[in-house]
Scaffold this active site. Structure first.
Site, short mmCIF file in Angstrom:
data_model
loop_
_atom_site.label_atom_id
_atom_site.label_comp_id
_atom_site.label_asym_id
_atom_site.label_seq_id
_atom_site.Cartn_x
_atom_site.Cartn_y
_atom_site.Cartn_z
N GLY A 37 -11.87 -1.16 4.90
CA GLY A 37 -10.45 -0.99 4.64
C GLY A 37 -9.62 -2.25 4.74
O GLY A 37 -8.42 -2.22 4.53
N HIS A 38 -10.25 -3.37 5.09
CA HIS A 38 -9.50 -4.62 5.20
C HIS A 38 -9.44 -5.27 3.82
O HIS A 38 -10.37 -5.95 3.41
CB HIS A 38 -10.15 -5.55 6.22
CG HIS A 38 -9.26 -6.69 6.61
ND1 HIS A 38 -8.21 -6.55 7.48
CD2 HIS A 38 -9.24 -7.97 6.21
CE1 HIS A 38 -7.59 -7.70 7.61
NE2 HIS A 38 -8.20 -8.58 6.84
N PHE A 39 -8.36 -5.05 3.12
CA PHE A 39 -8.21 -5.47 1.73
C PHE A 39 -9.38 -4.94 0.90
O PHE A 39 -10.24 -5.71 0.48
CB PHE A 39 -8.10 -6.99 1.61
CG PHE A 39 -6.95 -7.59 2.36
CD1 PHE A 39 -5.65 -7.43 1.91
CD2 PHE A 39 -7.17 -8.31 3.52
CE1 PHE A 39 -4.59 -7.96 2.61
CE2 PHE A 39 -6.10 -8.86 4.22
CZ PHE A 39 -4.81 -8.68 3.76
#
Length: 126
Positions: A37-39
């Site tokens: 979910g980090h970018f």
């Protein structure tokens, strides 16, 4: 970091001693659970993970285990290029001072290009 805590991520894969410090490496993998979910469209390795990499490398270099060293201060941190999934980061660290306080100056590079420069002070438990 405090002694005996469980480390939620592996921020450095290998560590080698050298005169005046150490060199560590970390391969950034898109499927690492802490990057979920980090970018999502472009997996960028967070700068704070680079600082964690310096800490884990220092701990392994000095004591052979993770834990027992805590961050006192970050004097400077400059992030000049993004670190992406698939990149291998090299942490080239100079260590000065004596226990219990140590200072580090680290150049982080990917393929010979500097992506970060971090100067920090650490407190050793032992």
């Amino acid at each position: 970091m405090t002694a005996g805590r469980q480390v939620p991520l592996t921020a450095v894969d290998t560590v080698e001693s050298r005169d005046g410090g150490c060199v560590g490496r970390k391969r950034v993998r898109a499927d690492d659970p802490y990057l979920a979910g980090h970018f999502p469209s472009l997996t960028v390795y967070p700068g704070v993970f680079l600082i964690e990499g310096v800490q884990q490398m220092l701990e392994l270099h000095l004591d052979g285990t993770v834990g027992g060293i805590e961050l006192v201060s970050v004097e400077s941190a400059r992030f000049s290029l993004p670190v992406l999934a698939g990149d291998e980061v090299e942490f080239d660290t100079r260590i000065t001072g004596e226990r219990p306080l140590l200072s580090t100056s680290t150049n982080c590079t990917v393929d010979g290009r500097r992506c970060a420069r971090i100067a920090a002070t650490w407190r050793c438990a032992s």
